[in-house]
Write an enzyme that holds these catalytic residues in place. Structure first.
Site, PDB file in Angstrom:
ATOM      1  N   CYS A 330       0.835  -1.199   0.000  1.00 46.10           N
ATOM      2  CA  CYS A 330       0.000   0.000   0.000  1.00 46.10           C
ATOM      3  C   CYS A 330       0.875   1.257   0.000  1.00 46.10           C
ATOM      4  O   CYS A 330       1.580   1.519  -0.969  1.00 46.10           O
ATOM      5  CB  CYS A 330      -0.967  -0.049   1.174  1.00 46.10           C
ATOM      6  SG  CYS A 330      -2.428   0.991   0.951  1.00 46.10           S
ATOM      7  N   HIS A 427      -3.710  -5.803   1.288  1.00 45.93           N
ATOM      8  CA  HIS A 427      -3.372  -6.095   2.678  1.00 45.93           C
ATOM      9  C   HIS A 427      -3.901  -7.470   3.080  1.00 45.93           C
ATOM     10  O   HIS A 427      -4.873  -7.958   2.508  1.00 45.93           O
ATOM     11  CB  HIS A 427      -4.027  -5.067   3.613  1.00 45.93           C
ATOM     12  CG  HIS A 427      -3.411  -3.709   3.594  1.00 45.93           C
ATOM     13  ND1 HIS A 427      -2.236  -3.418   4.226  1.00 45.93           N
ATOM     14  CD2 HIS A 427      -3.841  -2.558   3.022  1.00 45.93           C
ATOM     15  CE1 HIS A 427      -1.955  -2.133   4.065  1.00 45.93           C
ATOM     16  NE2 HIS A 427      -2.904  -1.593   3.331  1.00 45.93           N
TER      17      HIS A 427
END
Length: 483
Positions: A330, A427
């Protein structure tokens, strides 16, 4: 009739989140339909919900303890700090505004109707809601407009259990002092108290319990000894992550100022033979690391500057020259690229900054946030991966042509030609045992089988057993009020 009880703390980090998870698990095992609720949370470690929003990670764990999927109503107000004085405000799962602390203080009372709406909706058809406070009700200077502690308890008329942390010392003063400073109406909402994190022989504090009872007239629910396996549960605060050391595989993680969604580290820290080291400011990234993970960030550009200020950019380049592997997730993925463009000033003043330049990609920040529970395929082996996306910005460039995940039929992630440096937006991928084993196998560092979800559930059951032994659950249920 649905009942509710609220667990408040005489200070921060007294163990409220863990107690709520354990109490919920104990009540579910008694056949009750239970859900967790936290009116206001502050955390950059968020979970994406089944209904398309985001909530604090602790409430997702509590939902797991209840056998439920996380829902936005479990945490209707989430504050995600972006600077020392301001935070992004998430209301019922969606971005509401970015506000300075003083401005939020003026507005939070207006959010109470939406908090109560979520509370009542969540309670419909359930036997019990277990509510978690935030911080301490003793901060009476914050009482006006409060929606996190007594302000919520008074509005919803939910009885309160106050918890003190004896490990910090001064627990009698914590509890009796809270009784002393609370206004009478708030004080009347507290029906009982408990002591948490006791080490040693609990009978040695019997006199202390009597003193608290005499001075407060609250019911004593018990003394809860230190739960040694708490580290096995996902951490909501990065300071609560217990580094695992001594394994054959060493993973180094720079602890960014605004580190976010670091639950990626929990399955790794729990895997036998794997060491996870959080690297603090001023410390170099270790030269013998097998893998460096650059984690997510709530403020990517600011954390990139912080990364450079620690000299970690030099350490990262040396690690790559030695043949070491790097994974950016991310915000960390964005940092690894050549450039980050924030023309709209989403993270502050409009800017265009050089990235670390180890992936040939560029990120353009955009105001729309992507929130999604996702299933993907690890392309090198075909292993299934489940995780979530929670980010702003689009990343593109030549290295995205070597995507290593397939997500919703599209390529996801980027890789250098030699495969040393990887990045992605997904994630939670290390929670999948098959992916974790395949990933480290390709690094030449095979890991043992570890079912992370089963391990968390087993620990929740151990926590419930622990609380059944040391906390009067029947008394607590008797003190719960109708809503």
């Amino acid at each position: 009739m649905t009942k509710a009880i609220m667990i408040q703390g005489a200070g921060s980090n007294v163990g409220k989140s863990m107690l709520v998870a354990g109490i919920a698990r104990a009540c579910v095992r008694r056949g009750l339909s239970v859900a967790p609720f936290k009116p206001q949370n502050m955390s950059n470690n968020a979970a994406v919900t089944a209904d398309g929003g985001e909530i604090g990670r602790a409430q997702a764990l509590q939902a797991m303890a209840c056998g439920l999927e996380p829902l936005v109503d479990m945490n209707p107000v989430l504050l995600k700090p972006e600077s020392e004085t301001g935070a992004q405000v998430i209301v019922q799962g969606q971005r509401f505004a970015t506000l300075k602390a003083r401005d939020y203080g003026r507005q939070k009372a207006a959010l109470l109707p939406r908090v109560l709406e979520s509370f009542n909706r969540l309670g419909a058809g359930r036997d019990l809601l277990i509510v978690e406070g935030a911080g301490s009700p003793a901060e009476v200077n914050l009482r006006a407009g409060d929606i996190a502690n007594m302000g919520f308890a008074a509005a919803a008329q939910v009885p309160v259990i106050l918890v003190g942390d004896i490990d910090r010392g001064g627990v009698i003063a914590q509890l009796v002092g809270t009784h002393a400073v609370l206004p009478p109406d708030d004080r009347a909402l507290i029906r009982g108290f408990a002591i948490n994190k006791f080490r040693g022989d609990p009978t040695l504090f019997a006199e202390g319990m009597e003193i608290i009872k005499e001075r407060t007239d609250w019911a004593a629910l018990g003394i809860v000894p230190w739960f040694a396996d708490a580290w096995r549960l996902p951490a909501e605060d990065v300071m609560d992550i217990r580094a695992s050391r001594g394994g054959d595989i060493r993973i180094a993680v720079p602890r960014l100022n605004r580190i976010a969604n670091f639950d990626d580290l929990d399955p790794l820290a729990a895997t036998p033979g794997v060491s996870v080291d959080l690297i603090a400011d001023g410390q170099p990234l270790p030269g013998d690391a097998d893998l460096i993970i650059v984690p997510g960030s709530k403020s990517t550009i600011a954390d990139l500057a912080h990364f450079r200020a620690q000299g970690w950019d030099v350490d990262l380049a040396a690690h790559i020259r030695r043949g070491g592997h790097v994974l950016g997730i991310c915000g960390g993925y964005q940092m690894l690229g050549k450039e980050i463009i924030d023309a709209e000033g989403i993270e502050g003043a409009p800017s265009r900054v050089d990235g670390l330049g180890v992936l040939d990609v560029c990120t353009v920040m955009k105001p729309q946030k992507r929130l999604a529970l996702s299933r993907a395929v690890y392309l090198p082996t075909g292993a299934d991966v489940s995780g979530y996306e929670i980010h702003i910005g689009d990343t593109a460039g030549p290295d995205t042509g070597r995507a290593w995940l397939s997500l919703d039929g599209r390529g996801e992630g980027a890789a250098t030609a030699n495969g040393q440096v990887l990045g992605c937006y997904l994630h939670g991928l290390f929670a999948e045992d098959a992916f974790r084993q395949a990933f480290f196998e390709r690094l030449g560092k095979p890991v043992a089988h570890h079912d992370h979800a089963a391990g968390v559930l087993a620990t929740l059951d151990q926590l419930a057993d622990h609380l059944e032994q040391h906390l009067d659950i029947e008394m607590l249920l008797g003190l719960a009020g109708d809503i």
